[in-house]
Write a protein that holds these residues in place. Structure first.
Motif, PDB file in Angstrom:
ATOM      1  N   PRO A 101      27.668  29.418  46.285  1.00 31.67           N
ATOM      2  CA  PRO A 101      27.770  30.873  46.165  1.00 31.67           C
ATOM      3  C   PRO A 101      26.849  31.387  45.059  1.00 31.67           C
ATOM      4  O   PRO A 101      26.670  30.720  44.041  1.00 31.67           O
ATOM      5  CB  PRO A 101      29.238  31.103  45.806  1.00 31.67           C
ATOM      6  CG  PRO A 101      29.690  29.824  45.195  1.00 31.67           C
ATOM      7  CD  PRO A 101      28.862  28.729  45.791  1.00 31.67           C
ATOM      8  N   SER A 102      26.280  32.542  45.259  1.00 32.94           N
ATOM      9  CA  SER A 102      25.403  33.102  44.227  1.00 32.94           C
ATOM     10  C   SER A 102      26.248  33.852  43.208  1.00 32.94           C
ATOM     11  O   SER A 102      27.413  34.168  43.471  1.00 32.94           O
ATOM     12  CB  SER A 102      24.415  34.065  44.875  1.00 32.94           C
ATOM     13  OG  SER A 102      25.147  35.158  45.404  1.00 32.94           O
ATOM     14  N   SER A 103      25.628  34.195  42.060  1.00 32.95           N
ATOM     15  CA  SER A 103      26.425  34.911  41.067  1.00 32.95           C
ATOM     16  C   SER A 103      26.713  36.330  41.582  1.00 32.95           C
ATOM     17  O   SER A 103      27.711  36.940  41.215  1.00 32.95           O
ATOM     18  CB  SER A 103      25.747  34.921  39.701  1.00 32.95           C
ATOM     19  OG  SER A 103      24.583  35.659  39.758  1.00 32.95           O
ATOM     20  N   ASP A 104      25.858  36.817  42.479  1.00 37.34           N
ATOM     21  CA  ASP A 104      26.123  38.128  43.063  1.00 37.34           C
ATOM     22  C   ASP A 104      27.378  38.086  43.949  1.00 37.34           C
ATOM     23  O   ASP A 104      28.199  39.000  43.935  1.00 37.34           O
ATOM     24  CB  ASP A 104      24.902  38.556  43.882  1.00 37.34           C
ATOM     25  CG  ASP A 104      24.936  40.046  44.168  1.00 37.34           C
ATOM     26  OD1 ASP A 104      25.282  40.808  43.240  1.00 37.34           O
ATOM     27  OD2 ASP A 104      24.655  40.430  45.316  1.00 37.34           O
ATOM     28  N   GLU A 105      27.514  37.007  44.693  1.00 35.13           N
ATOM     29  CA  GLU A 105      28.732  36.855  45.508  1.00 35.13           C
ATOM     30  C   GLU A 105      29.955  36.779  44.608  1.00 35.13           C
ATOM     31  O   GLU A 105      31.009  37.325  44.929  1.00 35.13           O
ATOM     32  CB  GLU A 105      28.643  35.591  46.365  1.00 35.13           C
ATOM     33  CG  GLU A 105      27.786  35.750  47.609  1.00 35.13           C
ATOM     34  CD  GLU A 105      27.601  34.438  48.324  1.00 35.13           C
ATOM     35  OE1 GLU A 105      28.169  34.270  49.402  1.00 35.13           O
ATOM     36  OE2 GLU A 105      26.893  33.563  47.783  1.00 35.13           O
ATOM     37  N   ALA A 106      29.802  36.074  43.476  1.00 38.57           N
ATOM     38  CA  ALA A 106      30.931  35.956  42.552  1.00 38.57           C
ATOM     39  C   ALA A 106      31.312  37.325  42.004  1.00 38.57           C
ATOM     40  O   ALA A 106      32.482  37.680  41.913  1.00 38.57           O
ATOM     41  CB  ALA A 106      30.573  34.999  41.419  1.00 38.57           C
ATOM     42  N   ARG A 107      30.277  38.113  41.687  1.00 39.37           N
ATOM     43  CA  ARG A 107      30.539  39.447  41.161  1.00 39.37           C
ATOM     44  C   ARG A 107      31.258  40.292  42.217  1.00 39.37           C
ATOM     45  O   ARG A 107      32.223  40.988  41.933  1.00 39.37           O
ATOM     46  CB  ARG A 107      29.203  40.102  40.768  1.00 39.37           C
ATOM     47  CG  ARG A 107      29.324  41.400  39.977  1.00 39.37           C
ATOM     48  CD  ARG A 107      27.957  42.027  39.732  1.00 39.37           C
ATOM     49  NE  ARG A 107      27.170  42.183  40.956  1.00 39.37           N
ATOM     50  CZ  ARG A 107      27.425  43.064  41.918  1.00 39.37           C
ATOM     51  NH1 ARG A 107      28.446  43.878  41.815  1.00 39.37           N
ATOM     52  NH2 ARG A 107      26.648  43.126  42.998  1.00 39.37           N
ATOM     53  N   ARG A 108      30.775  40.164  43.451  1.00 39.24           N
ATOM     54  CA  ARG A 108      31.429  40.939  44.511  1.00 39.24           C
ATOM     55  C   ARG A 108      32.845  40.434  44.772  1.00 39.24           C
ATOM     56  O   ARG A 108      33.722  41.178  45.163  1.00 39.24           O
ATOM     57  CB  ARG A 108      30.598  40.900  45.787  1.00 39.24           C
ATOM     58  CG  ARG A 108      29.508  41.974  45.721  1.00 39.24           C
ATOM     59  CD  ARG A 108      28.818  42.127  47.036  1.00 39.24           C
ATOM     60  NE  ARG A 108      27.878  41.025  47.224  1.00 39.24           N
ATOM     61  CZ  ARG A 108      27.513  40.551  48.397  1.00 39.24           C
ATOM     62  NH1 ARG A 108      28.045  41.052  49.488  1.00 39.24           N
ATOM     63  NH2 ARG A 108      26.642  39.584  48.491  1.00 39.24           N
ATOM     64  N   GLY A 109      33.029  39.128  44.544  1.00 39.93           N
ATOM     65  CA  GLY A 109      34.373  38.566  44.687  1.00 39.93           C
ATOM     66  C   GLY A 109      35.320  39.226  43.697  1.00 39.93           C
ATOM     67  O   GLY A 109      36.437  39.618  44.035  1.00 39.93           O
ATOM     68  N   GLN A 110      34.847  39.351  42.463  1.00 38.69           N
ATOM     69  CA  GLN A 110      35.664  39.996  41.433  1.00 38.69           C
ATOM     70  C   GLN A 110      35.959  41.446  41.815  1.00 38.69           C
ATOM     71  O   GLN A 110      37.053  41.938  41.637  1.00 38.69           O
ATOM     72  CB  GLN A 110      34.917  39.972  40.090  1.00 38.69           C
ATOM     73  CG  GLN A 110      34.880  38.616  39.441  1.00 38.69           C
ATOM     74  CD  GLN A 110      36.263  38.190  39.001  1.00 38.69           C
ATOM     75  OE1 GLN A 110      36.835  38.748  38.082  1.00 38.69           O
ATOM     76  NE2 GLN A 110      36.828  37.207  39.656  1.00 38.69           N
ATOM     77  N   GLN A 111      34.939  42.112  42.361  1.00 40.32           N
ATOM     78  CA  GLN A 111      35.104  43.504  42.767  1.00 40.32           C
ATOM     79  C   GLN A 111      36.129  43.606  43.900  1.00 40.32           C
ATOM     80  O   GLN A 111      36.963  44.508  43.921  1.00 40.32           O
ATOM     81  CB  GLN A 111      33.756  44.036  43.233  1.00 40.32           C
ATOM     82  CG  GLN A 111      33.749  45.519  43.430  1.00 40.32           C
ATOM     83  CD  GLN A 111      32.322  46.016  43.656  1.00 40.32           C
ATOM     84  OE1 GLN A 111      31.396  45.592  42.982  1.00 40.32           O
ATOM     85  NE2 GLN A 111      32.154  46.896  44.605  1.00 40.32           N
ATOM     86  N   GLN A 112      36.066  42.639  44.793  1.00 40.58           N
ATOM     87  CA  GLN A 112      36.984  42.635  45.930  1.00 40.58           C
ATOM     88  C   GLN A 112      38.434  42.516  45.449  1.00 40.58           C
ATOM     89  O   GLN A 112      39.346  43.125  46.004  1.00 40.58           O
ATOM     90  CB  GLN A 112      36.622  41.469  46.864  1.00 40.58           C
ATOM     91  CG  GLN A 112      37.385  41.457  48.164  1.00 40.58           C
ATOM     92  CD  GLN A 112      37.171  42.726  48.987  1.00 40.58           C
ATOM     93  OE1 GLN A 112      36.090  43.300  48.992  1.00 40.58           O
ATOM     94  NE2 GLN A 112      38.215  43.170  49.670  1.00 40.58           N
ATOM     95  N   ILE A 113      38.616  41.745  44.382  1.00 40.66           N
ATOM     96  CA  ILE A 113      39.969  41.599  43.832  1.00 40.66           C
ATOM     97  C   ILE A 113      40.463  42.969  43.351  1.00 40.66           C
ATOM     98  O   ILE A 113      41.603  43.365  43.585  1.00 40.66           O
ATOM     99  CB  ILE A 113      39.984  40.568  42.679  1.00 40.66           C
ATOM    100  CG1 ILE A 113      39.655  39.185  43.249  1.00 40.66           C
ATOM    101  CG2 ILE A 113      41.327  40.556  41.954  1.00 40.66           C
ATOM    102  CD1 ILE A 113      39.351  38.142  42.194  1.00 40.66           C
ATOM    103  N   ALA A 114      39.544  43.704  42.695  1.00 41.37           N
ATOM    104  CA  ALA A 114      39.905  45.049  42.219  1.00 41.37           C
ATOM    105  C   ALA A 114      40.228  45.961  43.410  1.00 41.37           C
ATOM    106  O   ALA A 114      41.190  46.731  43.370  1.00 41.37           O
ATOM    107  CB  ALA A 114      38.775  45.624  41.376  1.00 41.37           C
ATOM    108  N   VAL A 115      39.431  45.840  44.479  1.00 44.66           N
ATOM    109  CA  VAL A 115      39.662  46.665  45.672  1.00 44.66           C
ATOM    110  C   VAL A 115      41.064  46.395  46.226  1.00 44.66           C
ATOM    111  O   VAL A 115      41.828  47.313  46.511  1.00 44.66           O
ATOM    112  CB  VAL A 115      38.591  46.374  46.761  1.00 44.66           C
ATOM    113  CG1 VAL A 115      38.989  46.996  48.093  1.00 44.66           C
ATOM    114  CG2 VAL A 115      37.226  46.870  46.313  1.00 44.66           C
ATOM    115  N   GLU A 116      41.376  45.098  46.331  1.00 45.26           N
ATOM    116  CA  GLU A 116      42.685  44.744  46.893  1.00 45.26           C
ATOM    117  C   GLU A 116      43.827  45.268  46.022  1.00 45.26           C
ATOM    118  O   GLU A 116      44.852  45.729  46.516  1.00 45.26           O
ATOM    119  CB  GLU A 116      42.780  43.216  47.069  1.00 45.26           C
ATOM    120  CG  GLU A 116      42.082  42.772  48.354  1.00 45.26           C
ATOM    121  CD  GLU A 116      41.696  41.306  48.376  1.00 45.26           C
ATOM    122  OE1 GLU A 116      42.290  40.527  47.593  1.00 45.26           O
ATOM    123  OE2 GLU A 116      40.799  40.954  49.159  1.00 45.26           O
TER     124      GLU A 116
END
Ligand code: ATP
Ligand code: MG
Length: 492
Positions: free
Chosen positions: A368-383
């Motif tokens: 996974p790229s660090s961008d995917e990781a960042r979006r992963g974190q964002q997704q947690i906030a979305v949820e």
């Protein structure tokens, strides 16, 4: 569907099972409980998390005379944590019948154990401490009619065969011996058979050795990128509880220190820690006060913590059997789980061995790229934001919300809220000491693993993330040298 009722169990045991929420038997329970009750010797092999403890615990408890104040049942387990856990489960099962089990293990007070021994019908012990008691004559085993070796292959594999033989010799001839594990290599089964009387072999029919409800992945990755990749995966997956397996004690210490430095609640567990420390780390993990347990294979066998959602093999295990047990810490009792194994380019042959043993293909993921990781974190906030819309008490905020919406664009407002809620990724540099890759004796270098292309990393099936850079590169091994298997390094 088989109910426990149909197995002819006693009322108190049925009541305990009901209390524990066990409605129907698991396949290994259905097949081995009747044999156990008949007094047959049994070799039981069934997948991780499918209830082997109760499979041997129930018949053992049924055969205990609670009015006889002496040890009548003996369970031997490879680690202290497991001895404690098995004793707890046996105590739950035996509670209504008045049957009590005592864990005895090294590193705890011997005198206290001796005193407590008098009041217990079942002892769950690690081999070393039990032998101490036998040699000092501080335990009486002449009334033992049932002996169980839990994780039998591990104990025999670890070179405990002489200890186990000595222990079994000190039990009455007329006894029943039961042997359980999720793995049972043939050579170990042959040794085991010699310790038993015409054992019935129960091998639950399953196509694969691992349970279906664990999604299994691997990532091919050079050693030096493992740590960053681990934290990216965790940022994307947001595991409820995760276990990270490392090869050595030092590795475990370094990875858990590194995770802490990056803001994760992680602690390590391995054989060099004091008993007190091991227990306190494990208890914190069970209670969710730490979210990541970093461990050597000392935590690979038997441990039953239902909330473990992810297992990461930071280092691929030396023994293929160990893989089965490690990933089996998740996906227990029908729950879902996910395992991700890091494989360095030179360790592909080891992965092939694992797949051969488990008869299951492990699916490849890209790094996974660090961008995917960042979006992963964002997704947690979305949820979290979406979940909060269902909470009570939102009316207190409605007034401010409408005022804001009059002045600002709705999507700007949500973006700002998400920005505030998204955890900043912490990428403090972490360096680990170098380690040797696992080598496979006479291994054929992997010649193009089957199974098609790799899958881009994604949090779940629904949200595909684009692949970004960071493709696994084509690392070339240094020729076709075959590697010596160094055997089990005593590094737990
Ligand atoms: N019949 C059942 N119904 C519901 N839950 C069960 C049943 N039997 C066992 N369990 C639960 O399933 C979980 C896993 O059981 P257990 O630890 O005995 O698995 P195991 O087969 O010994 O796994 P491992 O190979 O990892 O040691 C435990 O939490 C246990 O209480
Ligand atoms: Mg078990």
């Amino acid at each position: 569907m088989t109910t426990f009722n149909s197995l002819g169990l006693s009322e108190p045991v049925l009541k305990a099972l009901d209390f524990m929420g066990f409605e129907e038997t698991t396949p290994i329970q259905e097949q081995t409980i009747p044999l156990g009750l008949e007094g047959k010797d049994v070799i039981g092999q069934a997948q991780t998390g499918t209830g082997k403890t109760a499979a041997f615990g129930i018949p053992m408890i049924e055969k205990i005379d609670k009015n006889v104040r002496s040890v009548q049942g003996l369970v031997i387990a490879p680690t202290r944590e497991l001895a404690i856990q098995v004793a707890e489960e046996v105590n739950r099962l035996g509670k209504n019948k008045g049957v009590r089990a005592l864990p005895i293990y090294g590193g705890s007070n011997m005198d206290r154990q001796i005193r407590a021994l008098k009041d217990n019908h079942i002892v769950v012990a690690t081999p070393g401490r039990l032998l101490d008691h036998i040699r000092r004559k501080t335990i009486k085993l002449q009334n033992v009619h049932t002996a169980v070796l839990d994780e039998a292959d591990e104990m025999l594999n670890m070179g405990f065969i002489d200890d186990i033989r000595d222990i079994l010799k000190s039990l009455p001839e007329e006894r029943q011996t039961l042997l359980f594990s999720a793995t049972m290599p043939k050579e170990i089964r042959d040794i085991a058979t010699k310790l038993m009387k015409q054992p019935e072999e129960v091998k639950v029919k399953a196509k694969e050795m691992t349970v279906e409800n664990i999604e299994q992945y691997y990532i091919e990755i050079p050693e030096k990128h493992k740590f960053d990749t681990l934290t990216r995966l965790m940022d994307i997956d947001a595991p409820a509880l995760a276990i990270v397996f490392g090869r050595t004690k030092r590795r475990v210490d370094e990875v858990s220190d590194g995770l802490q430095a990056r803001g994760f609640r992680a602690e390590g567990i391995h054989g060099d820690l004091t008993q007190g420390k091991r227990m306190s780390v494990l208890n914190k993990f069970k209670k969710g006060r730490i979210e990541i347990l970093v461990a050597t294979d000392v935590a690979a066998r038997g441990l039953d913590i239902s909330e473990v959602s992810h297992v990461y093999n930071f280092d691929i295990p030396q023994d293929p059997e160990s893989y089965v047990h490690r990933i089996g810490r998740t996906g227990r009792a029908g729950r879902k789980g996910k395992s991700i194994s890091f494989v360095t380019p030179r360790e592909k042959a080891q992965l092939n061995l694992i797949e051969k043993l488990t008869k299951k293909e492990v699916e490849r993921l890209s790094v996974p790229s660090s961008d995917e990781a960042r979006r992963g974190q964002q997704q947690i906030a979305v949820e979290k934001l979406i979940e909060t819309t269902g909470h009570q008490g939102l009316e207190k905020y409605q007034q401010s919300a409408s005022e804001l919406l009059e002045q600002y664009d709705a999507s700007d407002l949500i973006a700002a809220a998400l920005k505030m809620m998204t955890k900043e990724r912490n990428e403090v540099p972490v360096r680990l000491s170098s380690v040797q890759p696992i080598s496979v004796k006479g291994a054929q270098r992997n010649k193009g693993k089957g199974g098609g292309g790799k899958k881009p990393y994604r949090k779940d099936g629904k949200r595909p993330y684009n692949k970004h850079g960071n493709k696994s590169r084509n690392y070339k091994g240094k020729g076709n040298r075959s590697f010596q298997n160094k055997g089990r390094n005593n590094s737990k």
